[in-house]
Design a protein around this motif. Structure first.
Motif, PDB file in Angstrom:
ATOM      1  N   ALA A  11       0.822  -1.213   0.000  1.00 14.33           N
ATOM      2  CA  ALA A  11       0.000   0.000   0.000  1.00 14.33           C
ATOM      3  C   ALA A  11       0.852   1.258   0.000  1.00 14.33           C
ATOM      4  N   ASN A  15       0.311   4.719  -2.167  1.00 10.57           N
ATOM      5  CA  ASN A  15      -0.254   5.942  -1.586  1.00 10.57           C
ATOM      6  C   ASN A  15       0.766   6.977  -1.116  1.00 10.57           C
ATOM      7  N   ILE A 105      -1.532   6.794   9.556  1.00 10.44           N
ATOM      8  CA  ILE A 105      -1.965   6.315   8.252  1.00 10.44           C
ATOM      9  C   ILE A 105      -2.459   4.867   8.358  1.00 10.44           C
ATOM     10  N   ASN A 106      -3.703   4.656   7.932  1.00  8.87           N
ATOM     11  CA  ASN A 106      -4.258   3.291   7.863  1.00  8.87           C
ATOM     12  C   ASN A 106      -4.174   2.521   9.174  1.00  8.87           C
ATOM     13  N   HIS A 109      -8.921   1.935  11.364  1.00 10.99           N
ATOM     14  CA  HIS A 109      -9.919   0.925  10.962  1.00 10.99           C
ATOM     15  C   HIS A 109      -9.476  -0.496  11.331  1.00 10.99           C
ATOM     16  N   TYR A 136      -5.302   9.246   7.616  1.00 10.49           N
ATOM     17  CA  TYR A 136      -5.517   8.777   6.240  1.00 10.49           C
ATOM     18  C   TYR A 136      -6.110   7.379   6.287  1.00 10.49           C
ATOM     19  N   GLY A 137      -7.076   7.148   5.403  1.00 12.56           N
ATOM     20  CA  GLY A 137      -7.651   5.814   5.285  1.00 12.56           C
ATOM     21  C   GLY A 137      -9.061   5.886   4.729  1.00 12.56           C
ATOM     22  N   ASN A 150     -15.329  -0.195  -0.320  1.00 11.31           N
ATOM     23  CA  ASN A 150     -15.134   0.121   1.086  1.00 11.31           C
ATOM     24  C   ASN A 150     -16.095  -0.676   1.970  1.00 11.31           C
ATOM     25  N   ASN A 193     -10.127   6.577  -0.514  1.00 14.04           N
ATOM     26  CA  ASN A 193      -9.649   6.965   0.805  1.00 14.04           C
ATOM     27  C   ASN A 193      -9.788   8.469   0.987  1.00 14.04           C
TER      28      ASN A 193
END
Length: 202
Positions: A11, A15, A105-106, A109, A136-137, A150, A193
């Motif tokens: 990823a 990104n 970042i990420n 979730h 971010y995400g 998503n 995102n």
């Protein structure tokens, strides 16, 4: 020959450039940037190269991740990338007292909601006035997913751990507001995102 501790996160390759473009518009000109849940360390390495006037402090609660970050740093030796720190957002005290920006970042979730609340609270404690918290995400908006992919991702996360899942932008904003952050700047990113930029109210 010693084993290579570096981890490679696919990823990041996708990104890192879009995230860098957003950060260029919001990071301060100088100061300390704390990255939470740095994972492989590839983001921190990339950002350090692109923002030489800033110092980057990577962190993670996982020993293997810390080893990966240290290995990337040892190979590239950027002068503004600090040694990684063991940091668990759920801890009452973080090993950093002040920062000018906090990046995450990420992460939120793939962690319980309590970790998001702890992240926001910890960032509020250490950020200087007008400092930013960058998230971010994937996010829901108005309680709805922004894309079918998503929604499928959210289902897969909750199947792994019922406490995980794509967070609602408005719920995150409410938590940040209660902790002393202004309403976020929201930037659409590739792959459905979002980047959220919360600024600490003076």
């Amino acid at each position: 020959m010693s084993e290579d501790a570096r981890r490679f996160a696919p990823a990041v390759a996708r990104n890192k450039a879009p995230i860098t473009e957003v950060l260029a518009r919001h990071l301060p000109a100088s100061g300390l940037v704390l990255e939470i849940a740095s994972g492989s360390g590839e983001h921190a390495l990339h950002f350090a190269a692109h923002f030489p006037a800033l110092r980057f402090q990577p962190s993670d609660p996982d020993a293997a991740a810390l080893a990966s970050i240290a290995a990337w740093r040892e190979e590239a030796r950027p002068p503004n990338l600090l040694p990684p720190l063991m940091l668990d957002v759920m801890a009452d005290a973080w090993p950093i007292q002040t920062a000018d920006a906090v990046l995450c970042i990420n992460m939120i979730h793939i962690a319980p909601w309590e970790a998001t609340a702890a992240l926001i609270g910890g960032a509020a404690r250490i950020l200087r006035s007008n400092g930013i918290l960058f998230l971010y995400g994937p996010f829901k908006r108005g309680g709805e997913h922004t894309a079918p992919s998503n929604a499928a991702f959210d289902d897969s996360l909750r199947a792994q751990d019922a406490r995980w899942g794509v967070r609602d932008l408005e719920e995150v904003t409410r938590a940040a507001s209660a902790a002393g952050f202004a309403a976020p700047a929201v930037e659409a990113m590739p792959a459905n995102n979002l980047s959220l930029i919360f600024r600490r109210v003076p």
